[in-house]
Design a protein around this motif. Structure first.
Motif, mmCIF file in Angstrom:
data_model
loop_
_atom_site.group_PDB
_atom_site.id
_atom_site.type_symbol
_atom_site.label_atom_id
_atom_site.label_comp_id
_atom_site.label_asym_id
_atom_site.label_seq_id
_atom_site.Cartn_x
_atom_site.Cartn_y
_atom_site.Cartn_z
ATOM 1 N N PRO A 1 -11.931 -6.152 -10.892
ATOM 2 C CA PRO A 1 -11.023 -5.869 -9.769
ATOM 3 C C PRO A 1 -11.109 -4.413 -9.316
ATOM 4 N N TYR A 2 -11.371 -3.522 -10.281
ATOM 5 C CA TYR A 2 -11.517 -2.098 -9.940
ATOM 6 C C TYR A 2 -12.705 -1.916 -8.999
ATOM 7 N N VAL A 3 -13.841 -2.519 -9.372
ATOM 8 C CA VAL A 3 -15.061 -2.401 -8.556
ATOM 9 C C VAL A 3 -14.847 -3.046 -7.183
ATOM 10 N N ASN B 1 -10.125 9.158 1.292
ATOM 11 C CA ASN B 1 -9.752 8.015 0.458
ATOM 12 C C ASN B 1 -10.475 8.132 -0.873
ATOM 13 N N VAL B 2 -9.830 7.658 -1.935
ATOM 14 C CA VAL B 2 -10.501 7.773 -3.231
ATOM 15 C C VAL B 2 -11.106 6.428 -3.636
ATOM 16 N N ALA B 3 -12.424 6.383 -3.582
ATOM 17 C CA ALA B 3 -13.171 5.231 -4.109
ATOM 18 C C ALA B 3 -13.542 5.583 -5.549
ATOM 19 N N SER B 4 -14.794 5.445 -5.919
ATOM 20 C CA SER B 4 -15.251 5.688 -7.293
ATOM 21 C C SER B 4 -16.751 5.409 -7.295
ATOM 22 N N VAL C 1 3.355 12.625 -3.501
ATOM 23 C CA VAL C 1 3.862 11.252 -3.637
ATOM 24 C C VAL C 1 3.389 10.683 -4.965
ATOM 25 N N ASP C 2 4.298 10.034 -5.673
ATOM 26 C CA ASP C 2 3.916 9.359 -6.927
ATOM 27 C C ASP C 2 5.027 8.392 -7.298
ATOM 28 N N TYR C 3 4.713 7.411 -8.175
ATOM 29 C CA TYR C 3 5.803 6.545 -8.655
ATOM 30 C C TYR C 3 6.343 6.979 -10.013
ATOM 31 N N ASN C 4 5.750 8.014 -10.589
ATOM 32 C CA ASN C 4 6.246 8.538 -11.859
ATOM 33 C C ASN C 4 7.121 9.766 -11.558
ATOM 34 N N GLU C 5 8.434 9.500 -11.473
ATOM 35 C CA GLU C 5 9.374 10.514 -11.002
ATOM 36 C C GLU C 5 9.381 11.764 -11.884
ATOM 37 N N THR D 1 -9.425 13.051 -16.763
ATOM 38 C CA THR D 1 -8.011 12.950 -16.370
ATOM 39 C C THR D 1 -7.338 12.000 -17.368
ATOM 40 N N PRO D 2 -6.002 11.878 -17.312
ATOM 41 C CA PRO D 2 -5.341 10.908 -18.209
ATOM 42 C C PRO D 2 -5.907 9.497 -18.064
ATOM 43 N N MET D 3 -6.312 9.104 -16.821
ATOM 44 C CA MET D 3 -6.869 7.755 -16.635
ATOM 45 C C MET D 3 -8.158 7.566 -17.424
ATOM 46 N N ASN E 1 -5.609 10.058 0.032
ATOM 47 C CA ASN E 1 -5.180 8.696 -0.277
ATOM 48 C C ASN E 1 -5.731 8.351 -1.661
ATOM 49 N N ASN E 2 -5.078 8.841 -2.696
ATOM 50 C CA ASN E 2 -5.712 8.961 -4.015
ATOM 51 C C ASN E 2 -5.162 8.035 -5.106
ATOM 52 N N ALA E 3 -3.888 7.624 -4.999
ATOM 53 C CA ALA E 3 -3.276 6.883 -6.121
ATOM 54 C C ALA E 3 -4.080 5.632 -6.447
ATOM 55 N N GLY E 4 -4.288 5.388 -7.726
ATOM 56 C CA GLY E 4 -5.020 4.193 -8.128
ATOM 57 C C GLY E 4 -4.914 3.986 -9.630
ATOM 58 N N ILE E 5 -5.256 2.773 -10.061
ATOM 59 C CA ILE E 5 -5.238 2.441 -11.493
ATOM 60 C C ILE E 5 -6.565 1.784 -11.884
ATOM 61 N N GLU E 6 -6.846 1.796 -13.177
ATOM 62 C CA GLU E 6 -8.098 1.207 -13.647
ATOM 63 C C GLU E 6 -7.957 -0.290 -13.939
ATOM 64 N N PRO F 1 -15.816 9.612 -7.379
ATOM 65 C CA PRO F 1 -15.967 10.391 -8.613
ATOM 66 C C PRO F 1 -16.614 9.558 -9.709
ATOM 67 N N GLY F 2 -17.371 10.240 -10.577
ATOM 68 C CA GLY F 2 -17.860 9.622 -11.812
ATOM 69 C C GLY F 2 -16.758 9.761 -12.845
ATOM 70 N N ALA F 3 -17.117 10.042 -14.099
ATOM 71 C CA ALA F 3 -16.063 10.213 -15.104
ATOM 72 C C ALA F 3 -15.549 11.655 -15.073
HETATM 73 P P1 NAD Z 1 -4.482 9.339 -13.399
HETATM 74 O O1 NAD Z 1 -4.015 8.063 -14.006
HETATM 75 O O2 NAD Z 1 -4.788 10.474 -14.270
HETATM 76 O O3 NAD Z 1 -3.487 9.780 -12.233
HETATM 77 C C1 NAD Z 1 -3.117 8.848 -11.248
HETATM 78 C C2 NAD Z 1 -1.793 9.213 -10.621
HETATM 79 O O4 NAD Z 1 -1.486 8.193 -9.656
HETATM 80 C C3 NAD Z 1 -0.645 9.211 -11.638
HETATM 81 O O5 NAD Z 1 0.189 10.316 -11.388
HETATM 82 C C4 NAD Z 1 0.070 7.886 -11.387
HETATM 83 O O6 NAD Z 1 1.453 7.937 -11.694
HETATM 84 C C5 NAD Z 1 -0.174 7.707 -9.893
HETATM 85 N N1 NAD Z 1 -0.105 6.302 -9.470
HETATM 86 C C6 NAD Z 1 -0.783 5.251 -9.986
HETATM 87 N N2 NAD Z 1 -0.428 4.117 -9.347
HETATM 88 C C7 NAD Z 1 0.472 4.468 -8.405
HETATM 89 C C8 NAD Z 1 1.207 3.733 -7.438
HETATM 90 N N3 NAD Z 1 1.102 2.395 -7.335
HETATM 91 N N4 NAD Z 1 2.030 4.402 -6.602
HETATM 92 C C9 NAD Z 1 2.175 5.751 -6.718
HETATM 93 N N5 NAD Z 1 1.531 6.494 -7.636
HETATM 94 C C10 NAD Z 1 0.688 5.853 -8.470
HETATM 95 O O7 NAD Z 1 -5.800 8.930 -12.564
HETATM 96 P P2 NAD Z 1 -6.935 9.854 -11.920
HETATM 97 O O8 NAD Z 1 -8.092 9.848 -12.821
HETATM 98 O O9 NAD Z 1 -6.368 11.134 -11.423
HETATM 99 O O10 NAD Z 1 -7.317 8.908 -10.682
HETATM 100 C C11 NAD Z 1 -6.940 9.190 -9.349
HETATM 101 C C12 NAD Z 1 -7.784 8.323 -8.439
HETATM 102 O O11 NAD Z 1 -9.152 8.622 -8.658
HETATM 103 C C13 NAD Z 1 -7.658 6.816 -8.677
HETATM 104 O O12 NAD Z 1 -7.715 6.127 -7.449
HETATM 105 C C14 NAD Z 1 -8.864 6.503 -9.528
HETATM 106 O O13 NAD Z 1 -9.276 5.157 -9.401
HETATM 107 C C15 NAD Z 1 -9.872 7.450 -8.915
HETATM 108 N N6 NAD Z 1 -11.015 7.747 -9.768
HETATM 109 C C16 NAD Z 1 -10.872 8.515 -10.870
HETATM 110 C C17 NAD Z 1 -11.981 8.790 -11.636
HETATM 111 C C18 NAD Z 1 -11.911 9.669 -12.841
HETATM 112 O O14 NAD Z 1 -12.946 9.843 -13.470
HETATM 113 N N7 NAD Z 1 -10.785 10.250 -13.190
HETATM 114 C C19 NAD Z 1 -13.227 8.266 -11.299
HETATM 115 C C20 NAD Z 1 -13.325 7.481 -10.159
HETATM 116 C C21 NAD Z 1 -12.205 7.237 -9.404
#
Ligand code: NAD
Length: 257
Positions: A154-156, A139-142, A33-37, A190-192, A88-93, A185-187
């Motif tokens: 807001p992320y925290v 679930n993906v926290a951080s 599942v993703d919103y980036n087709e 990934t693209p994020m 349950n992983n999707a998230g933004i910073e 996860p720590g750092a």
């Molecule tokens: P990423 O940006 O590299 O990948 C995230 C993916 O989720 C992308 O494919 C994006 O299109 C998708 N996505 C984002 N918002 C969405 C939405 N509303 N609906 C559907 N898809 C959506 O990010 P990542 O680093 O892989 O992060 C994944 C998860 O891990 C996130 O919840 C992030 O907060 C968490 N996290 C990541 C890190 C890290 O170091 N990478 C650390 C702590 C937590």
């Protein structure tokens, strides 16, 4: 994970994609599942090229849209008849800014995706798992779900909420064979995180990356595969008794005072 049905949100890149590859290698049936087709289709193709026998369903959804979440759950049950694991992983910073200056629109967006998206996912997946009398949720926290992170209010807030909701899910549904955990996860590269280092040091993101790695006990950043292995375990029946925990995957950094 042979023939186990697993839904992964945010599967097109980063941590979601790495887990999809790991689970494909273990013979799971995947719902990506993703919103980036465009990126989701590319991810599916790459996995199929490597593991041709793996069954994959892709569903386009924005996890902050409740109906879209219901739809990915319905589509999964229609195709596979069950849900064994849910990542349950999707998230933004969001944008980095002081508490007193944070842009409200971005604040709400981060909460809608990171908090509500995770909640909607559990709301619709758990009834299916309850009926089966079995399920595993990650679930993906951080680390931002167990500590503060400067300029990311807001992320925290959203990631502490994910950790809290994980505890509640564990309390309520353990009796149904549903074990729910969160990862912190720590750092992880990934693209994020690459984008995040750009926010920290727009002129030299590599310098920000190096500085961060130097502060880690392992002297490196994490790789998505480091996380995928742990996630695959907690999504599997091999985990029989861990529930309601937020597990740091950060090279030990959250222990540093
Ligand atoms: P990423 O940006 O590299 O990948 C995230 C993916 O989720 C992308 O494919 C994006 O299109 C998708 N996505 C984002 N918002 C969405 C939405 N509303 N609906 C559907 N898809 C959506 O990010 P990542 O680093 O892989 O992060 C994944 C998860 O891990 C996130 O919840 C992030 O907060 C968490 N996290 C990541 C890190 C890290 O170091 N990478 C650390 C702590 C937590």
């Amino acid at each position: 994970m042979k023939d186990k049905v697993v839904i992964i949100t945010g599967a097109a890149m980063g941590l979601g994609y790495a887990a999809a590859v790991e689970l494909a290698s273990q013979g799971a049936k995947l719902v990506l599942v993703d919103y980036n087709e465009e990126k989701l289709e590319a991810a599916q193709k790459e996995i199929k090229d490597k593991y041709s026998e793996v069954e994959i369903l892709t569903v386009i959804a924005d996890v902050s849209d409740e109906q879209a979440v219901k739809n990915y759950v319905d589509k999964t049950v229609e195709k596979f008849g069950r849900i064994d694991g849910f990542y349950n992983n999707a998230g933004i910073e969001g944008k980095q800014a002081s508490i007193t200056e944070y842009e409200m629109e971005t604040f709400k967006k981060v909460i809608d995706i990171n908090l509500m998206g995770v909640y909607y996912g559990m709301r619709y997946v758990i009834p299916v798992m309850q009926k089966q009398g079995y399920g595993r949720i990650v679930n993906v926290a951080s680390v931002g779900g167990i500590r503060g992170v400067l300029n990311e209010v807001p992320y925290v807030a959203s990631k502490h909420a994910v950790s809290g909701m994980t505890k509640n899910a564990a309390l309520e549904f353990g009796k149904d064979g549903v074990l729910t955990n969160a990862i912190a996860p720590g750092a992880i590269l990934t693209p994020m995180v690459a984008a995040s280092f750009k926010q920290v040091n727009p002129d030299d993101p590599k310098a920000a990356e190096k500085e961060y790695a130097a502060n880690n006990p392992t002297k490196r950043l994490g790789e998505p595969e480091d996380v995928a292995k742990v996630v695959a375990f907690f999504l599997s029946p091999e985990n029989g008794y861990v529930s309601g925990q937020t597990i740091a995957i950060d090279g030990g950094q959250s222990n540093v005072y």
